[in-house]
Motif scaffolding. Structure first.
Motif, PDB file in Angstrom:
ATOM      1  N   THR A  70      -4.299  -3.702   5.215  1.00  0.00           N
ATOM      2  CA  THR A  70      -5.266  -3.569   4.132  1.00  0.00           C
ATOM      3  C   THR A  70      -6.298  -4.669   4.273  1.00  0.00           C
ATOM      4  O   THR A  70      -5.945  -5.827   4.457  1.00  0.00           O
ATOM      5  N   ASP A 109      -4.551  -3.016  -5.437  1.00  0.00           N
ATOM      6  CA  ASP A 109      -3.893  -3.344  -4.170  1.00  0.00           C
ATOM      7  C   ASP A 109      -4.639  -4.505  -3.514  1.00  0.00           C
ATOM      8  O   ASP A 109      -5.862  -4.590  -3.612  1.00  0.00           O
ATOM      9  N   THR A 110      -3.903  -5.410  -2.890  1.00  0.00           N
ATOM     10  CA  THR A 110      -4.542  -6.523  -2.173  1.00  0.00           C
ATOM     11  C   THR A 110      -3.993  -6.595  -0.751  1.00  0.00           C
ATOM     12  O   THR A 110      -2.922  -6.073  -0.473  1.00  0.00           O
ATOM     13  N   THR A 144       0.832  -1.208   0.000  1.00  0.00           N
ATOM     14  CA  THR A 144       0.000   0.000   0.000  1.00  0.00           C
ATOM     15  C   THR A 144       0.867   1.258   0.000  1.00  0.00           C
ATOM     16  O   THR A 144       0.590   2.228  -0.703  1.00  0.00           O
ATOM     17  N   GLU A 194      -5.327   3.309   7.426  1.00  0.00           N
ATOM     18  CA  GLU A 194      -5.862   1.956   7.535  1.00  0.00           C
ATOM     19  C   GLU A 194      -5.898   1.507   8.994  1.00  0.00           C
ATOM     20  O   GLU A 194      -4.915   1.673   9.710  1.00  0.00           O
TER      21      GLU A 194
HETATM   22 MG    MG Z   1      -1.593  -2.878   2.363  1.00  0.00          MG
END
Ligand code: MG
Ligand code: GTP
Ligand code: NA
Length: 462
Positions: free
Chosen positions: A44, A78-79, A24, A39
């Motif tokens: 994430t 993004d994962t 991220t 976050e």
């Molecule tokens: Mg992340």
């Protein structure tokens, strides 16, 4: 972008890697955003797409004269790296053209790195290895946003030696996993050998190289795949309950055009549903779809794009399935949707739980997205945790959810609980819960949610 008589679309790139490798942060560095900082728990928990226009990449990467960029930009996904989110990783991976595997240079390959590599091999997806956090090499001199070769030349002999040593360790580990790799600027056989790009997501060294290599390698190896065609290819990435918009779906438009007013066939838990696109929303370029409230509205969208679709009847849509545009008098959409439904029935844990007729003993789970719901259930089912689930639902907690959860009061009282993630509790539901003794547990990460539930069990046993 036009190449001969071809029009090319943006390559879709999925970012994979172990927890905290810096996936991220890397995207934040590319976009000049600060998503990671906001976050919960620094992790994430969603899958989200960002559009990066080619002009922006040219500005950041300053390609040498004579280098021709043929693709119109990049769509990056993004994962999450945490174990319970394998659903989102495989969803992102199964629709991408190319991947980036982020490795922390100080840690080398880790558990979810190896998991990602295996998936990529299975799906035959090309990738670039990012060797991130070079700024953590002892004595690193920052060279903000510099190309990595230049940044390395600026380092002391000790830093260079530590870099070479750690690089060769990672190359060996990758080899053990079946991949030949080399530093991208030494890689003269990129059809067979995978590139490594060292970066720092904090100070930006290597970011120009990464952006440029993603474009150049994609256009060199998959011209055919990146050719724009008119027929729609579109995959559902996530189902969201939005406070203002109701249930929406996030899709990745891989090819073709989508229009406001299009009739589409969506696979849902209750069978194929034909619905009309009421609105097509995207975030602004360089912003993520999950950053709420700043959507652009579109009449028409051209692939590749990450899109939020507003329409009726989406509540039980199934991520991973295709969205099919139906033309008047065309029943192909129906049969294709049915085929996909059958294909998706297996291994869909939510479907399994919702189809349980005999009420089994277990907790009730409720979340704002399908993906989180799956991740919570996956975590609850994992060996160290082992909490059974009797039911689940997407969206705000209503009276009927509390009623379902309250069925456990007579059977196994400690399971009379709703584990709630990022959902509202409707006032009548809150009243009913406190009257009947159904516990509503909330938290902002999947892991804390399950921890708080375990705390609750412990306390109720005391
Ligand atoms: Mg992340
Ligand atoms: P998950 O989404 O939880 O899987 O993690 P991630 O891979 O997205 O990692 P994230 O971006 O959350 O970064 C994890 C931590 O590493 C944060 O504290 C970042 O600030 C830090 N970090 C990321 N990249 C770098 C880097 O290049 N250098 C240094 N020094 N720290 C970094
Ligand atoms: Na993280």
């Amino acid at each position: 972008a036009i190449e001969g008589d071809r029009v090319l679309r943006e390559p879709i790139c999925c970012i994979l890697g172990h927890v905290d490798a810096g996936k991220t942060k890397l995207l934040d560095c590319i976009r000049h955003t600060n998503v990671q900082k906001g976050e919960a728990g620094g992790i994430t928990q969603q899958i989200a797409a960002t559009y990066i226009p080619v002009d922006y990449i040219k500005e950041r990467a300053k390609p040498c004269e004579g280098v021709i960029i043929k693709v119109p930009g990049l769509l990056v996904i993004d994962t999450p790296g945490h174990e319970s989110f394998s659903n989102m990783r495989s969803r992102g991976m199964s629709l991408c053209d190319v991947a980036v595997v982020v490795v922390d240079i100080m840690h080398g390959l880790e558990k979810q790195t190896v998991e990602s590599l295996a998936l990529l091999k299975d799906h035959n997806v090309r990738f670039i290895v990012v060797l991130n956090k070079v700024d953590r090499l002892c004595g690193w001199k920052h060279c903000p946003d510099a190309p990595i070769k230049k940044a390395l030349e600026n380092q002391s002999g000790n830093v260079k030696r530590e870099f070479e040593w750690r690089l060769s360790k990672v190359v060996t580990q990758l080899k053990e996993n079946g991949f030949n790799t080399a530093l991208y600027y030494d890689n003269h056989k990129f059809q067979k050998v995978f590139d490594i790009v060292p970066t720092s997501a904090l100070s930006g060294e290597g970011i120009p190289d990464l952006l440029l290599m993603l474009l150049l390698r994609s256009q060199a190896t998959m011209m055919e795949k990146l050719t724009f065609v008119n027929s729609v290819e579109c995959t559902v990435l996530e189902v969201n309950d939005d406070k203002d918009l109701g249930t929406t779906i996030d899709v990745v438009l891989i090819n073709g055009l989508l229009h406001k007013g299009d009739q589409v066939n969506v696979c849902t838990k209750q069978g194929p549903v034909v619905t009309t696109i009421q609105d097509l929303l995207t975030p602004h370029p360089l912003k993520e779809l999950r950053v709420k409230g700043i959507y652009k509205h579109h009449k028409e969208l051209k692939a590749a794009q990450g899109v939020k679709i507003v329409a009726r009847g989406l509540k039980y849509a199934i991520p991973g399935t295709s969205l099919i545009v139906v033309k008047p008098g065309d029943d192909l959409g129906q049969s294709e949707a049915k085929r996909q439904m059958n294909e998706n029935e297996e291994g869909n844990v939510i479907q399994e739980i919702s189809s349980l007729k005999t009420c089994k003993e277990g907790v009730y789970v409720q979340a704002s997205t399908f993906g989180i719901l799956e991740a919570i259930i996956e975590h609850l089912n994992s060996p160290g945790v082992n909490v059974p689930v009797s039911g689940c639902n997407l969206g705000p907690i209503e009276k009927k959810d509390v009623m379902k959860a309250s069925a456990m009061l007579k059977r196994k009282e400690e399971y009379a609980a709703i584990l709630a993630f990022n959902v509202r509790v409707m006032p009548e539901a809150a009243v009913l819960a406190s009257e009947s003794g159904v516990k509503i547990v909330t938290a902002d990460t999947v892991y804390k949610l399950v921890d708080s539930f375990n705390e609750h069990i412990k306390r109720s046993k005391e």
